[in-house]
Design an enzyme around this catalytic site. Structure first.
Site, PDB file in Angstrom:
ATOM      1  N   ALA A 163       0.823  -1.215   0.000  1.00  0.00           N
ATOM      2  CA  ALA A 163       0.000   0.000   0.000  1.00  0.00           C
ATOM      3  C   ALA A 163       0.852   1.258   0.000  1.00  0.00           C
ATOM      4  O   ALA A 163       0.438   2.304  -0.521  1.00  0.00           O
ATOM      5  CB  ALA A 163      -0.935  -0.018   1.208  1.00  0.00           C
TER       6      ALA A 163
ATOM      7  N   ASP B 147      20.915  29.843 -32.903  1.00  0.00           N
ATOM      8  CA  ASP B 147      21.833  30.441 -33.873  1.00  0.00           C
ATOM      9  C   ASP B 147      21.128  30.510 -35.212  1.00  0.00           C
ATOM     10  O   ASP B 147      20.699  29.484 -35.739  1.00  0.00           O
ATOM     11  CB  ASP B 147      23.117  29.609 -33.975  1.00  0.00           C
TER      12      ASP B 147
END
Length: 291
Positions: free
Chosen positions: A132, A178
Site C-alpha cells: 500500500a 543560432d
C-alpha cells in the site's frame, strides 16, 4: 586523387557546408598527409560525397568503417541515451519509498508476531502495508503529464517524436539559438557593386578610371545607374541560363528587377562554350552567340 579536371565536390554530408569545394590531383598520394573533409584544393575524395562537376581518377585508400562515413557510424554506435532528469528523480524517490516500505514491513511483522504470536499473519499484514505504501500510480501519472506536454506542443504546430524531449524543453530556463540564414535558405542577394568609370580628367585630356560604389540596400526602390547596367549584364551572361547556384540566381534576379525591357538582357542568346571556375582561372566565363 591521381588526375582531375575542374572537380568540385559537395561535402555537406560530412562538413555541413552547402557550397562545393575544389579538388586537385597529386602525383604521389603516399606523401600526402590525410586530412579531414572541408576546404578547397585538397587531393582527397570522401565516400558519401557528391561530385558536382568535373572528371577525375582516384585511388581507393580506405573502405567500410575506415572511411569518414564509417567513422561517423562507428561513433554513433557508442552513443547511449542518458536518463532524463525526471527519470533520475523518479528512480530516487522510488528507492527511498522502497526502503521505507521494507522497514515498515519488517517492523509490522516483528511487532505483530511478538504481541500476538502469529508470525504468518504478521508477515501478511506487513506485506500488505508495504504494497500500500509503494505508489503504483507513478508511471501512469508521468505518462499523462508527458502526453499533455506533447499535446501543448502540437497546438504550437510542433511534432514531438520522442517523449523525453517534452521534459527536456519544459525544464529549460535559457534557450540559445543560432540563425544561419544562408545555410537555411541557400539564398543570396546582391548588396553592393563596384565599377571603374572612364571619365575625362579636368586637368588632362586622357581618360582616368574612377572607382564607383553602389549600395543596393541604401537605394532600394530607385533606378539603377547606367554605369552598373553592363556589370549586371556580363554577370548574367557568365552564368547559366537556368542557374542553380545561389550567386547566379541573385544576379539574374537583380537583372530581371532593374534591367527589364532593356537591351542588357539577352535571353535569346545561345551559350556556345563554358569555361568553369578552376584553380588556374578564378573566373566564370562563357562564349555566347547573339542574334
Amino acid at each position: 586523387m591521381l588526375w582531375s579536371t575542374n572537380i568540385t565536390i559537395d561535402e555537406s554530408l560530412l562538413t555541413g557546408e552547402s557550397l562545393p569545394v575544389r579538388k586537385v590531383a597529386v602525383n604521389n598520394t603516399q606523401d600526402v598527409i590525410p586530412q579531414r573533409p572541408g576546404g578547397d584544393d585538397l587531393p582527397f575524395v570522401y565516400s558519401g560525397t557528391l561530385m558536382v562537376q568535373g572528371q577525375g581518377i582516384a585511388k581507393v585508400q580506405a573502405t567500410g568503417i575506415h572511411t569518414e562515413m564509417g567513422k561517423i557510424g562507428k561513433a554513433l554506435q557508442t552513443v547511449h541515451p542518458e536518463d532524463t532528469v525526471l527519470e533520475k528523480e523518479t528512480r530516487r524517490i522510488v528507492h527511498k519509498l522502497t526502503f521505507v516500505a521494507i522497514a515498515i514491513c519488517v517492523a509490522v511483522v516483528i511487532i505483530y508476531g511478538a504481541t500476538r504470536g502469529d508470525w504468518l499473519q504478521g508477515f501478511l499484514a506487513g506485506l500488505a502495508l508495504a504494497m500500500a505504501i509503494l505508489p503504483n500510480e507513478i508511471p501512469v501519472v508521468l505518462a499523462i503529464f508527458l502526453a499533455l506536454g506533447a499535446w501543448r506542443f502540437s497546438l504550437q504546430r510542433v511534432l514531438t517524436r520522442r517523449i523525453p524531449v517534452v521534459e527536456t524543453l519544459g525544464s529549460a530556463t535559457v534557450l540559445c539559438v543560432d540563425k544561419t540564414g544562408t545555410l537555411t535558405f541557400n539564398r543570396m542577394s546582391v548588396q553592393q557593386m563596384f565599377v571603374y568609370q572612364n571619365r575625362v580628367a579636368e586637368t588632362q585630356d586622357s581618360k582616368s578610371p574612377t572607382p564607383c560604389f553602389y549600395d543596393v540596400t541604401l537605394h532600394e526602390g530607385q533606378t539603377l545607374p547606367e554605369d552598373f547596367h553592363q556589370l549586371i549584364e556580363f554577370g548574367i551572361l557568365a552564368s547559366r541560363k537556368d542557374p542553380f547556384d545561389p550567386m547566379e540566381k541573385a544576379l539574374r534576379q537583380m537583372g530581371e528587377h532593374y534591367l527589364e525591357n532593356t537591351e542588357h538582357l539577352h535571353d535569346d542568346w545561345e551559350i556556345q562554350r563554358e569555361y568553369p571556375l578552376s584553380g588556374h582561372l578564378l573566373a566564370m566565363s562563357t562564349k555566347v552567340m547573339g542574334n
